[in-house]
Design a protein around this motif. Structure first.
Motif, short mmCIF file in Angstrom:
data_model
loop_
_atom_site.label_atom_id
_atom_site.label_comp_id
_atom_site.label_asym_id
_atom_site.label_seq_id
_atom_site.Cartn_x
_atom_site.Cartn_y
_atom_site.Cartn_z
N LEU A 75 39.72 41.18 28.37
CA LEU A 75 41.05 41.65 28.73
C LEU A 75 41.71 42.36 27.54
CD1 LEU A 75 43.33 41.74 30.82
CD2 LEU A 75 44.11 39.55 29.92
N LEU A 98 47.16 45.18 34.95
CA LEU A 98 46.37 43.94 35.00
C LEU A 98 45.51 43.81 36.26
CD1 LEU A 98 48.79 41.35 33.40
CD2 LEU A 98 46.84 42.49 32.38
N PRO A 99 45.96 44.17 37.46
CA PRO A 99 45.06 44.04 38.62
C PRO A 99 43.79 44.86 38.47
CG PRO A 99 47.31 44.28 39.37
CD PRO A 99 47.33 44.50 37.90
N VAL A 102 41.07 42.92 36.23
CA VAL A 102 40.51 41.63 36.66
C VAL A 102 38.98 41.64 36.78
CG1 VAL A 102 40.43 39.97 38.57
CG2 VAL A 102 42.62 40.79 37.72
N THR A 105 37.38 41.68 33.29
CA THR A 105 37.72 40.43 32.60
C THR A 105 36.84 39.29 33.10
OG1 THR A 105 40.00 41.16 32.32
CG2 THR A 105 39.59 38.80 32.16
N PHE A 106 36.70 39.19 34.41
CA PHE A 106 35.85 38.16 35.00
C PHE A 106 34.40 38.31 34.54
CE2 PHE A 106 32.92 36.94 38.42
CZ PHE A 106 33.20 35.59 38.49
#
Length: 177
Positions: A75, A98-99, A102, A105-106
């Motif tokens: 992130l 941010l969306p 995701v 980041t995952f």
């Protein structure tokens, strides 16, 4: 099972035909005060870790910490590249979206968590152990084994063999490494 390194000069290996016999033998061996026992099975046997007195592993903690760390760094990397290093405004979208971050980041969390879990598992099991002896040809193929290593000055080979034969073992071997 997570196997410990085979380091003692002497040990006793008892072979069993089914997991219930192995569980009973582990309980009997624990009652007699045998230490450092290990078990070899073709598949996971429920309750065997408790019967052998093996403590919970630290490997899941490594997975959690490294997975969260990987997600955090993934992130931070995306925020840094999108908003600070090379900011490009596309269609009025915010610099830190941010969306949109995701999935990466995952995946960074899964990547670092998974690879560090493998590394921690190798360290916890003492692998690779290229000098480990072959204890029995059928061990973990169609047999279950209880391994009692030499654990101190009061280690009595004959007593251990007698007790393990009394638990219904198919074969009891004394191993000298």
């Amino acid at each position: 099972m997570f196997s410990r390194k085979l380091s003692p000069a002497r040990a006793v290996l008892a072979l069993y035909e089914d997991p219930d016999q192995l569980l009973r033998a582990a309980a009997v061996a624990k009652e007699h005060g045998f230490q450092g026992m290990d078990a070899y099975t073709p598949y996971a046997v429920h309750g065997l870790s408790e019967a052998l007195g093996i403590k919970k592993s630290w490997v899941p903690f490594v997975t959690l910490v490294m997975g969260l760390g990987g997600a955090f760094f993934g992130l931070v990397f995306q925020i840094w590249t999108s908003a600070y290093d090379w900011p490009i405004n596309v269609g009025g979208k915010p610099m830190i979206s941010l969306p949109a971050f995701v999935p990466v980041t995952f995946e960074c969390g899964v990547l670092l968590g998974g690879t560090m879990t493998l590394a921690a598992l190798l360290v916890a099991c003492g692998l690779p152990n290229l000098k480990a002896p072959i204890l029995d040809r059928n061990l973990t193929n169609d047999r279950f084994g209880l391994y009692v290593p030499e654990y101190g000055p009061d280690w009595n080979e004959e007593r251990i063999v007698t007790i393990l034969k009394g638990t219904g073992a198919l074969d009891v071997k004394v191993i000298r490494v």
